[in-house]
Scaffold this motif. Sequence first.
Motif, short mmCIF file in Angstrom:
data_model
loop_
_atom_site.label_atom_id
_atom_site.label_comp_id
_atom_site.label_asym_id
_atom_site.label_seq_id
_atom_site.Cartn_x
_atom_site.Cartn_y
_atom_site.Cartn_z
N ASP A 547 5.27 15.94 1.89
CA ASP A 547 6.53 15.61 2.58
C ASP A 547 6.27 15.14 4.00
O ASP A 547 6.89 14.19 4.47
N GLN A 548 5.33 15.81 4.68
CA GLN A 548 5.01 15.41 6.04
C GLN A 548 4.42 14.00 6.07
O GLN A 548 4.78 13.16 6.91
N LEU A 549 3.50 13.75 5.10
CA LEU A 549 2.89 12.42 5.03
C LEU A 549 3.94 11.37 4.69
O LEU A 549 3.95 10.27 5.28
N ARG A 550 4.86 11.72 3.78
CA ARG A 550 5.92 10.76 3.42
C ARG A 550 6.80 10.46 4.63
O ARG A 550 7.15 9.31 4.88
N ARG A 551 7.14 11.51 5.40
CA ARG A 551 7.98 11.28 6.58
C ARG A 551 7.26 10.38 7.60
O ARG A 551 7.87 9.49 8.20
#
Length: 784
Positions: A547-551
């Motif tokens: 999720d962090q990478l996607r954000r």
Amino acid sequence: MNAKILKTLDYAKILHKLHHHAATSLGKAYVETLLPTGDFEEVKLRLAATDEAVNVERLKGNAPFGGIRDIRAALHRARIGGMLNAGELLDISTTSFGSRRLKRFVLALHEEYAVPLLKAQVELLSDNKALEDRINSCIDENAVIVDSASPELGRVRSELRTGEARVRERLEQMIRSSSVQKMLQDALVTIRNDRYVIPVKQEYRSSFGGIIHDQSSSGATLFIEPESVVQLNNKLRELKLKEEAEIEKVLRALTALVAELVDELVADVDQLVLLDFTFAKAGLAREMKATMPRLNDRGFIKIKRGRHPLIAADAVVPLDLELGNDYSTIIVTGPNTGGKTVSLKTVGLLSLMAMSGLFVPAEEGSQLCVFDAIYADIGDEQSIEQNLSTFSSHMTNIISILRDMTPKSLVLLDELGAGTDPAEGSALAIAILDYIHRMGCRMIATTHYSELKAYAYQRPGTINASMEFDVQTLSPTYRLLVGVPGRSNAFAIAERLGLSRRIIESARGQVGEEEQRVESMIASLEENRLTAEAERETAAQLRREADQLRRELEAQKKELDEQRDKLLEKAERDAREAVAKARREADEVIAELRRMAREEAGSVKEHRLIEARRKLDQAAPELREKRAAAKKRPERIEPGDEVQVASLGQKGHVVEIVNATEALVQLGIMKMKVKLADLDRVGGAAPKKAQATSPTVKRSRDEHVRMELDLRGMNLEEALMEADRFLDESIMSNLGQVYLIHGKGTGVLRTGMQEYLRRHKHVKSYRYGNYNEGGVGVTVVELA
């Protein structure tokens, strides 16, 4: 709600915490009457009001409740024709002011952040500034009627001051006489029974005329009013009576004004009570780090990391629990001291708090139900006086619960069936559980009986639960595990403590095969649970990282899209301008050719055509060549190099080399990672940062600077230290005049203080206070 249930679940302790957050005595009294309600709409309104108050505190800090007093008794007396004293009238004035200030505070905030419920409440507050001003014009902040309250009062007090000065002058002349001084205990003038007297030694009573008003405790001193001042004192007494009569007229006139507005003021007090209560709930929510629960009236509970509010934050173990969807009954099994009772109380107490309009100490997204009642049988309630055993007391409570409960009730049962024969107790527990379950109540029950483990498997809508126990440390973890029945750890504990394996194996042989199979099944379930939890935690960590990478990627993509759109927009604008320019120049060339054709009759010279062709070529828009993809790079880029980011067209300097392909570049106030291939070195090392300037300290004037210092009760040394500090603060606050209150007494403190002021370099002048300033008991200081 049953008072016994509230006591069992420690509801009163929550109210005690809430009591501390009420700002006024009105709010504190209201908190003590707070009870949970089963009205769903009422609970929603209570929580919505609490939510608004929480947002107000978050945005603007504490609401101003200063000056608000409980004036209901005074208003009642004014209504029935009684006369209010100066203190009661001053309380009414300050309450009116506090009400107006609170109203302004909420309405101003509502313009920035909507708080409709609080706005509706403060709009009901009346504006009684005229009454407030009238009271303040007659009564000062010390609840003293001022001279200007009426012309007659001013005249009487003026005569009083003149008369007192005459009496004091006459007596001071007397005590300065050498013939009189030998008869005096102290050469001073004092007051007894509101009359000026002088202290005379007992042995000179016969040679000293006048009236005796008092004597010292030892009898050695008589306080005598000399005959020469008796008439003057009588005149003062008459003036004091006139003063009292005039003060009474002023008070009655002010009381009449209050009586005209008594209904509005009573309504204001009622609203202030509710406002103080609402902001007290917000204060409790802040203290507990509580959140607003989602409400329902369908019997569904979902607590996410709920904490018992009476257990210290560093010791409490959060509770995760869901009840009311797939199952309506939870059977919690396991040994004592595991935390079963705390879990029961947590569910019950959080439900009571939500039904009272309070936020609950749990994570966002927790859901609670508004029940028509909560019933609990928790703890050992055996009674010697009533000849009740533990079992009897439990049965008495349970019978009462079975009689009063409804399908919309929450039932909490601790150690169901305990205190009697295990076989009969477990059978009775199963029968009671069946009855409550068929009724449709939401229920959580704890028990020691292993027979109830199988009960939950055989009944739809019922699930097992247990308190986790760490066999390695031989201690409970106090975590509730829903779906896993309690397991007996006696053999494992005994083995870890060193009991012989032969004895343990012998004990195992005494346990029935069916029970061993159940224990094995539970052990397998627990092992699978631990494995699943570990895998779930790993998956959750991977999901969080993803999720962090996607954000981050979405943010980068958004930034690149914005840059691309800006570049495309600029390119289109430049292209339109270039085409327009080319069209204008082409039109000019064509017009020139036509003119030449007309002038030279079709025989245009060659050099003229070449010149026209050149102009047309120049009119074509120029296209910038694309940046060479394989442009030669500098051999090495190092930290400190000044570079240009080719893709952005901006200059910056390299902060550090992140890896073989990326560098961290400072672009103005931003730092960003950039590919090394996207950097061109355009200068040397980046300039060093300018040395940061040292911070400066500025003293700001306090919003409420003291203008007076009370030195009474101190010795001279303490008084001088306090006065020195007070004068420093007053000078720094730019005050021109301050008051030192030292009292009359023996005069030691007064004399020492004035000697100190005489030498102080910042004291412009000083004098005794006037009549309305405290007389010789106060020194008024003018500061340079």
